[in-house]
Design a protein around this motif. Structure first.
Motif, PDB file in Angstrom:
ATOM      1  N   GLU A  37      22.969  24.601 -72.310  1.00  0.00           N
ATOM      2  CA  GLU A  37      21.702  24.211 -72.900  1.00  0.00           C
ATOM      3  C   GLU A  37      20.670  25.273 -72.576  1.00  0.00           C
ATOM      4  OE1 GLU A  37      20.273  20.438 -71.235  1.00  0.00           O
ATOM      5  OE2 GLU A  37      21.843  20.632 -69.745  1.00  0.00           O
ATOM      6  N   ASP A  39      16.240  26.446 -73.283  1.00  0.00           N
ATOM      7  CA  ASP A  39      14.910  26.278 -73.867  1.00  0.00           C
ATOM      8  C   ASP A  39      14.547  27.589 -74.559  1.00  0.00           C
ATOM      9  OD1 ASP A  39      14.089  24.435 -70.984  1.00  0.00           O
ATOM     10  OD2 ASP A  39      14.325  23.613 -72.995  1.00  0.00           O
ATOM     11  N   HIS A  44      14.329  22.592 -76.983  1.00  0.00           N
ATOM     12  CA  HIS A  44      15.525  22.514 -76.146  1.00  0.00           C
ATOM     13  C   HIS A  44      16.749  22.422 -77.054  1.00  0.00           C
ATOM     14  CE1 HIS A  44      17.485  21.862 -72.306  1.00  0.00           C
ATOM     15  NE2 HIS A  44      18.242  20.961 -72.899  1.00  0.00           N
ATOM     16  N   TYR A  45      17.712  23.313 -76.843  1.00  0.00           N
ATOM     17  CA  TYR A  45      18.924  23.364 -77.653  1.00  0.00           C
ATOM     18  C   TYR A  45      20.152  23.167 -76.775  1.00  0.00           C
ATOM     19  CZ  TYR A  45      15.771  25.329 -81.091  1.00  0.00           C
ATOM     20  OH  TYR A  45      14.725  25.512 -81.958  1.00  0.00           O
ATOM     21  N   ARG A  68      19.451  20.688 -81.769  1.00  0.00           N
ATOM     22  CA  ARG A  68      18.170  20.606 -81.062  1.00  0.00           C
ATOM     23  C   ARG A  68      18.118  19.256 -80.366  1.00  0.00           C
ATOM     24  NH1 ARG A  68      12.164  22.064 -82.827  1.00  0.00           N
ATOM     25  NH2 ARG A  68      11.092  20.777 -81.289  1.00  0.00           N
ATOM     26  N   GLN A  69      17.676  19.244 -79.113  1.00  0.00           N
ATOM     27  CA  GLN A  69      17.584  17.999 -78.350  1.00  0.00           C
ATOM     28  C   GLN A  69      16.123  17.638 -78.150  1.00  0.00           C
ATOM     29  OE1 GLN A  69      19.814  17.706 -74.631  1.00  0.00           O
ATOM     30  NE2 GLN A  69      18.127  16.568 -73.762  1.00  0.00           N
ATOM     31  N   ASP A  70      15.781  16.414 -78.507  1.00  0.00           N
ATOM     32  CA  ASP A  70      14.451  15.864 -78.281  1.00  0.00           C
ATOM     33  C   ASP A  70      14.618  14.549 -77.539  1.00  0.00           C
ATOM     34  OD1 ASP A  70      12.808  17.791 -79.849  1.00  0.00           O
ATOM     35  OD2 ASP A  70      13.994  17.015 -81.524  1.00  0.00           O
ATOM     36  N   LYS A  76      17.841  10.559 -75.342  1.00  0.00           N
ATOM     37  CA  LYS A  76      18.160  11.854 -75.947  1.00  0.00           C
ATOM     38  C   LYS A  76      18.503  11.670 -77.410  1.00  0.00           C
ATOM     39  CE  LYS A  76      19.877  14.053 -71.782  1.00  0.00           C
ATOM     40  NZ  LYS A  76      21.023  14.685 -71.122  1.00  0.00           N
TER      41      LYS A  76
END
Length: 106
Positions: A37, A39, A44-45, A68-70, A76
């Motif tokens: 992972e 940034d 955040h990927y 892409r993580q949000d 998550k």
């Protein structure tokens, strides 16, 4: 004694593998292993490898997806990267991370 317990717990944490079950648009579930992972550009990927690719000899080595993580309500959430320029930049970062040659002569 407490140091021994702490070290054993740290070893267990290092051996932990993050597995995510994701559902596609058709409702199909697939399991993915977190590879890395990062940034990049205030986002955040994650790089995820399909579990089927890790166990299937016919799949190509190095297959992974970038999402892409949000966080939404403390949970998550993953989404595809729609911008080609951003996807290329993130893919280049992960490719360098995974496939850079190591100089063993140093």
């Amino acid at each position: 004694m407490s140091d021994e317990i702490k070290n054993e717990q740290e070893d267990l944490e290092e051996d932990t593998v993050d597995i995510y079950t994701l559902v596609d648009e058709e409702g199909n579930e697939m399991e993915f292993q977190l590879l890395a992972e990062a940034d990049i550009d205030d986002a955040h990927y994650v790089a995820l490898a399909p579990m089927s690719a890790l166990t299937d000899d016919s799949s190509e080595e190095g297959d992974y997806v970038i999402l892409r993580q949000d966080e939404e309500d403390g949970e998550k959430m993953f989404s595809t990267v729609d911008d080609d320029e951003t996807l290329d930049r993130v893919a280049e970062f992960f490719d360098d991370l995974f496939f850079s040659e190591v100089d063993c002569d140093d």
